[in-house]
Design an enzyme around this catalytic site. Structure first.
Site, mmCIF file in Angstrom:
data_model
loop_
_atom_site.group_PDB
_atom_site.id
_atom_site.type_symbol
_atom_site.label_atom_id
_atom_site.label_comp_id
_atom_site.label_asym_id
_atom_site.label_seq_id
_atom_site.Cartn_x
_atom_site.Cartn_y
_atom_site.Cartn_z
ATOM 1 N N LYS A 7 0.830 -1.201 0.000
ATOM 2 C CA LYS A 7 0.000 0.000 0.000
ATOM 3 C C LYS A 7 0.868 1.255 0.000
ATOM 4 O O LYS A 7 1.931 1.291 0.614
ATOM 5 C CB LYS A 7 -0.906 -0.008 1.233
ATOM 6 C CG LYS A 7 -1.790 1.221 1.379
ATOM 7 C CD LYS A 7 -2.579 1.165 2.663
ATOM 8 C CE LYS A 7 -3.326 2.476 2.881
ATOM 9 N NZ LYS A 7 -2.414 3.619 3.097
ATOM 10 N N ASP A 133 -1.202 -0.838 -4.960
ATOM 11 C CA ASP A 133 -1.918 -2.058 -5.283
ATOM 12 C C ASP A 133 -1.674 -2.443 -6.738
ATOM 13 O O ASP A 133 -0.965 -1.771 -7.461
ATOM 14 C CB ASP A 133 -3.417 -1.830 -5.037
ATOM 15 C CG ASP A 133 -4.089 -3.058 -4.439
ATOM 16 O OD1 ASP A 133 -3.669 -4.164 -4.804
ATOM 17 O OD2 ASP A 133 -5.014 -2.897 -3.639
#
Length: 392
Positions: A7, A133
């Protein structure tokens, strides 16, 4: 080649820079490859210098009409760390904020690096620092094209970073099931607060935790000042252990068939949460309007499309544009016609379709419809030979 995913904001660049440095200090030839449009992965490696990006340099060469003259030394840079070891760095970069597709820039960057000879360079490790992502096809390039031999997922003990980690594991497993050769190595828990949440997640997903990097104010200040955490003995020990495992290939083996990404409800249970068993009530149009009168929206006319495209389209192009919009919902923002290549269309400002002429148009539209239905991301489609279409 090793890819580091996780992330955004979890410290991937911090981790990658220190791992690259330790691998180099142990006698390896290593390059750090920043794969994020904000192009700040290598800043600490180069003592705070922001490297010119591959994309920007290539555009400069192209504007001067000499893109074929681009060489490795124009986009690959080197520096000395701790005054004794050479490391290499490159930032792929991407479009300016709000302009273009970052994932497409990554795909283009890898194609250009390969053209410059990436696979032939005598490097022991290329460590790729990837944006967040992998929902975008461009940022999934190391997985989808098996460019990365191994993938490390960086996470914390928080729900958001572990949710991203779960998605990354799911993508890696999918591409492995499709014949991909990339394997997951395991998780790195950064800014570890000792809560053990990431360890519980790792056990459920069936991935090893390779290292825990503790939450440390001094190390954070070093990172913010573009300095290496290796100057701190505890962190130097952690990175040395991990680097040795990667060099000797003694990281715990991961069977991709045994990796088990979690369904949403199972994921929530790690945090003691339960997804409600009902769908929330829907909001009606009257409620959303708040009592206001409905005003008809302007329809998208051919004249508006002509303004977007620029020049007046010829009848054949006009027919194709109409069908793309009406049948597939594809809005042409640029269009050109070459006597040899035929029609080339840009959809929504970022997807290029080489359509050729109107011959076999039904088959070409059917291929586009199938691509849309599959959900497969793409930014370039060549339909000039519909019997053997190409896309990426």
């Amino acid at each position: 080649m090793l890819a580091v995913y996780g992330k955004g904001g979890m410290g991937k660049s911090f981790f990658t820079t220190n791992l690259v440095s330790k691998l180099a200090l142990l006698g390896n030839r290593v390059m750090q490859l920043g794969c994020d449009p904000k192009h700040d992965s290598c800043n600490a490696l180069f003592g705070g210098v922001s490297l010119p990006t591959l994309g920007d340099v290539w555009r400069h060469f192209k504007e001067e009409g000499r893109e074929e003259a681009l060489q490795a030394q124009d986009v690959i840079f080197k520096t000395q760390i701790m005054e004794r070891t050479t490391v290499y760095g490159c930032e792929i970069g991407g479009p300016e904020v709000g302009r273009g597709c970052g994932g497409r820039g990554i795909t283009f960057g890898f194609d250009l690096l390969e053209k410059l000879g990436l696979s032939q360079w005598a490097l022991d490790f290329v460590v790729m620092d990837f944006l967040g992502d992998v929902v975008c096809g461009g940022f999934a390039t190391p997985l989808s094209r098996s460019l990365a031999e191994e993938v490390i997922i960086l996470c914390g003990n928080d729900r958001q970073s572990l949710y991203a980690a779960n998605n990354i594991a799911s993508a890696a497993k999918y591409f492995a099931s499709m014949g991909g050769r990339t394997r997951l190595v395991g998780l790195i828990v950064n800014r570890d607060d000792g809560s053990g949440v990431a360890a519980r997640f790792a056990e459920r997903v069936n991935l090893p935790v390779l290292a825990n990097l503790p939450l440390d104010r001094k190390v954070r200040e070093l990172a913010d000042a573009c300095q290496l955490a290796l100057t701190e003995p505890a962190f130097d020990t952690i990175f040395a252990r991990l680097a040795q495992q990667l060099i000797t290939r003694t990281t715990p083996p991961v069977d991709m068939d045994a990796v088990r990404p979690l369904a949403y409800q199972e994921f929530l249970s790690i945090f003691g949460a339960v997804e409600p068993g009902h769908v929330p009530a829907g909001a009606s149009a009257d409620e959303l309007l708040g009592g206001r009168e409905v005003r008809p929206l302007p329809s998208l006319t051919l004249e508006l499309r002509q303004q977007a495209v620029g020049a007046q389209p010829d009848p054949a192009m006009r027919r194709v544009m109409n069908r793309l919009l009406n049948e597939l919902g594809l809005y042409v923002t640029e269009a050109s016609h070459d006597p040899k290549k035929g029609m080339t269309l840009t959809i929504d400002g970022h997807t290029t379709i080489c359509l050729g002429d109107e011959v076999d148009l039904e088959s070409k539209l059917a291929i586009l419809a199938a691509l849309q239905k599959s959900g497969e991301p793409y930014c370039y489609v060549d339909l000039r030979r519909p019997a053997s279409p190409f896309y990426r």
